[in-house]
Design an enzyme around this catalytic site. Structure first.
Site, PDB file in Angstrom:
ATOM      1  N   TYR A 142       0.801  -1.502   0.191  1.00 45.35           N
ATOM      2  CA  TYR A 142       0.081  -0.033  -0.149  1.00 45.35           C
ATOM      3  C   TYR A 142       1.024   1.233   0.354  1.00 45.35           C
ATOM      4  O   TYR A 142       0.543   1.989  -0.813  1.00 45.35           O
ATOM      5  CB  TYR A 142      -0.547  -0.354   0.848  1.00 45.35           C
ATOM      6  CG  TYR A 142      -2.249  -0.298   1.490  1.00 45.35           C
ATOM      7  CD1 TYR A 142      -2.174  -2.105   0.818  1.00 45.35           C
ATOM      8  CD2 TYR A 142      -3.423  -0.293   0.819  1.00 45.35           C
ATOM      9  CE1 TYR A 142      -3.613  -2.789   0.963  1.00 45.35           C
ATOM     10  CE2 TYR A 142      -4.195  -0.453   1.368  1.00 45.35           C
ATOM     11  CZ  TYR A 142      -4.634  -1.720   0.806  1.00 45.35           C
ATOM     12  OH  TYR A 142      -6.201  -2.536   0.858  1.00 45.35           O
ATOM     13  N   LYS A 189       3.450 -15.246   2.827  1.00 46.37           N
ATOM     14  CA  LYS A 189       3.133 -15.850   2.273  1.00 46.37           C
ATOM     15  C   LYS A 189       4.618 -16.479   1.986  1.00 46.37           C
ATOM     16  O   LYS A 189       5.531 -15.777   0.498  1.00 46.37           O
ATOM     17  CB  LYS A 189       2.653 -15.623   0.655  1.00 46.37           C
ATOM     18  CG  LYS A 189       2.936 -15.820  -0.784  1.00 46.37           C
ATOM     19  CD  LYS A 189       1.722 -17.525  -0.485  1.00 46.37           C
ATOM     20  CE  LYS A 189       2.148 -17.923  -2.339  1.00 46.37           C
ATOM     21  NZ  LYS A 189       0.985 -19.385  -2.056  1.00 46.37           N
ATOM     22  N   ASP A 221      -2.903 -17.648   1.359  1.00 49.58           N
ATOM     23  CA  ASP A 221      -4.232 -19.598   0.050  1.00 49.58           C
ATOM     24  C   ASP A 221      -4.669 -20.219   0.991  1.00 49.58           C
ATOM     25  O   ASP A 221      -6.214 -19.830   1.267  1.00 49.58           O
ATOM     26  CB  ASP A 221      -3.259 -20.057  -0.934  1.00 49.58           C
ATOM     27  CG  ASP A 221      -2.211 -20.071  -0.846  1.00 49.58           C
ATOM     28  OD1 ASP A 221      -1.575 -20.382   0.212  1.00 49.58           O
ATOM     29  OD2 ASP A 221      -1.534 -20.864  -1.639  1.00 49.58           O
ATOM     30  N   ASP A 245      -6.922  -6.569   4.252  1.00 48.84           N
ATOM     31  CA  ASP A 245      -7.484  -6.220   3.176  1.00 48.84           C
ATOM     32  C   ASP A 245      -8.785  -7.491   2.615  1.00 48.84           C
ATOM     33  O   ASP A 245     -10.038  -7.454   3.176  1.00 48.84           O
ATOM     34  CB  ASP A 245      -7.066  -5.327   2.335  1.00 48.84           C
ATOM     35  CG  ASP A 245      -8.480  -4.444   1.660  1.00 48.84           C
ATOM     36  OD1 ASP A 245      -8.674  -4.516   2.044  1.00 48.84           O
ATOM     37  OD2 ASP A 245      -8.287  -4.377   0.317  1.00 48.84           O
ATOM     38  N   ASP A 249     -12.828  -9.070   3.789  1.00 47.23           N
ATOM     39  CA  ASP A 249     -13.572  -8.508   3.199  1.00 47.23           C
ATOM     40  C   ASP A 249     -14.793 -10.619   2.823  1.00 47.23           C
ATOM     41  O   ASP A 249     -15.640 -10.396   2.962  1.00 47.23           O
ATOM     42  CB  ASP A 249     -13.863  -8.268   1.932  1.00 47.23           C
ATOM     43  CG  ASP A 249     -13.606  -6.923   1.586  1.00 47.23           C
ATOM     44  OD1 ASP A 249     -13.498  -6.027   3.122  1.00 47.23           O
ATOM     45  OD2 ASP A 249     -14.416  -6.475   0.200  1.00 47.23           O
TER      46      ASP A 249
HETATM   47  C1  IPM Z   1     -10.453  -0.960   3.463  1.00 48.87           C
HETATM   48  C2  IPM Z   1     -11.142  -0.234   2.349  1.00 48.87           C
HETATM   49  C3  IPM Z   1      -9.504   0.536   2.529  1.00 48.87           C
HETATM   50  C4  IPM Z   1      -7.817  -0.334   2.368  1.00 48.87           C
HETATM   51  C5  IPM Z   1      -9.520   0.880   0.317  1.00 48.87           C
HETATM   52  C6  IPM Z   1     -11.151   1.786   0.796  1.00 48.87           C
HETATM   53  C7  IPM Z   1      -8.508   2.454   0.432  1.00 48.87           C
HETATM   54  O1  IPM Z   1     -11.084  -1.659   1.788  1.00 48.87           O
HETATM   55  O2  IPM Z   1     -10.294  -0.017   4.707  1.00 48.87           O
HETATM   56  O3  IPM Z   1     -10.247  -1.911   4.395  1.00 48.87           O
HETATM   57  O4  IPM Z   1      -7.540  -1.101   0.942  1.00 48.87           O
HETATM   58  O5  IPM Z   1      -8.261  -0.249   2.812  1.00 48.87           O
HETATM   59 MG    MG Z   2     -10.837  -3.651   2.073  1.00 50.89          MG
END
Ligand code: IPM
Ligand code: MG
Length: 356
Positions: A142, A189, A221, A245, A249
């Protein structure tokens, strides 16, 4: 207790859900005899529109001066399909994390029992799942050098970690594991990436300070697979920025919906509390967004930044009661939910307020 809270709604549904988050904080203050003062500030697309800058200096200063920040979301579809855009809403979020030294992102994944059937995973696999993710937030791919070469035909993003960066997030994760089931899974990884080999080396070393914690190392993975196959095997998970990240999700589906998940970003200064869902422009302005992640973010704020555990529990219990009463927003409704129990953002907020 006297505290100053900065509300930073940002973009899309961020406006709608933080409005509910602020109301529940107000109710807590009234109930428990605290004095919370508030201010607001711009970030993301709305800040670009107003000032040309996704993180105006004024916003950053207000964040530094506040006792805690309740955050909404950033993002706007107009940038998503424009890879040439030089200024982007997300730059505001990333710069905020860096400037405030928010290196630890805590994402608790806990399923409210009433939502067992709202997840796409089988209830018998899910029951009892309770995972606390520690996502490193200010390093990795990042924040490394990025650019183009060969006349723009080749692009690169550099992933970088220092020993110190891995050590401090590892320590936070071990400390948390000590207060939970004393199990920690470090995700990397290391079979491919040098940053991951440093990561593993450092976590192994920090582990020596916490002999009571049972540690395992998994590749990212395999972790993606295990989260869905057997979510209950995890307690605390610690991982790098990009892996965290993606995995969080995925893990949000364990909690039924992204609309239920709160997060805390902490580090050297002011803590920032936000839902893990994004700006969701497809439902913005329709009044249907789930405000419960913002309510649960307010709970994390009370607990972590102010040390107000009973107040945080009052919010979590209120959410639990509302779900037990059968109320749902659209994203967490299932085939048993009657249409009169499907509430919009404000009505769901009212239900939570009535149960505090
Ligand atoms: C999160 C989001 C952010 C990230 C984006 C919006 C830059 O997906 O906070 O998880 O990738 O960190
Ligand atoms: Mg995110």
């Amino acid at each position: 207790m006297k505290k100053h809270i900065l509300i930073v709604p940002g973009d899309g549904i961020g406006q709608e859900v933080t409005a509910v988050g602020k109301k529940v904080l107000d109710k807590i203050a009234a109930k428990f005899g605290h004095e919370f003062t508030y201010d607001t500030a711009l970030i993301g697309h709305v800040a670009i529109e107003a000032t040309g800058n996704p993180l105006p200096e004024e916003t950053l200063q207000k964040m530094k001066d506040a006792d805690a920040v309740l955050f909404g979301a950033v993002g706007h579809p107009k940038y998503d399909n424009d890879p040439t855009a030089k200024v982007r809403p997300e730059q505001g979020l990333l710069r905020m994390r860096k400037e405030l030294g928010l290196y630890a992102n805590l994402r608790p994944i806990k399923l409210f029992d009433e939502l067992l059937s709202a997840s796409s995973i089988k209830p018998e696999i899910l029951k009892g799942a309770d995972i606390l993710f520690f996502r490193e937030l200010t390093g990795d791919i990042y924040f490394g050098e990025k650019g183009r070469k060969n006349n723009g035909d080749t692009a690169f993003d550099m992933a970088e970690y220092s020993r110190y960066e891995v050590e401090r997030i590892a320590r936070k994760a071990f400390e948390a594991a000590m207060t939970r089931k004393k199990k920690l899974c470090s995700v990397d990884k290391a079979n491919v990436l040098e940053t991951s080999r440093l990561w593993r080396e450092v976590v192994q070393k920090v582990a020596l300070e916490y002999p009571e914690v049972e540690v395992e190392h998994q590749f990212v993975d395999a972790t993606a697979m295990l989260l869905i196959k057997d979510p209950c095997r995890f307690d605390v998970v610690v991982t790098a920025n990009l892996f965290g990240d993606i995995l969080t999700d995925e893990a949000s589906q364990i909690a039924g919906s992204m609309g239920m998940l709160a997060s805390a970003s902490i580090g050297d200064g002011t803590g920032v509390y936000e839902p893990i869902h994004g700006s969701a422009h497809d439902i913005t302005g329709k009044g249907v967004a789930n405000p419960l992640a913002s309510v649960l973010s307010a709970a994390l704020l009370l607990d972590i930044s102010f040390g107000l555990r009973a107040e945080a529990d009052a919010l979590i219990n209120a959410v639990d009661k509302v779900l037990k009463a059968g109320y749902r927003t659209r994203d967490i409704a299932d085939s048993h939910t009657t249409s009169k129990n499907i509430l919009g953002t404000d009505a769901m907020g009212e239900q939570v307020l009535n149960n505090i």
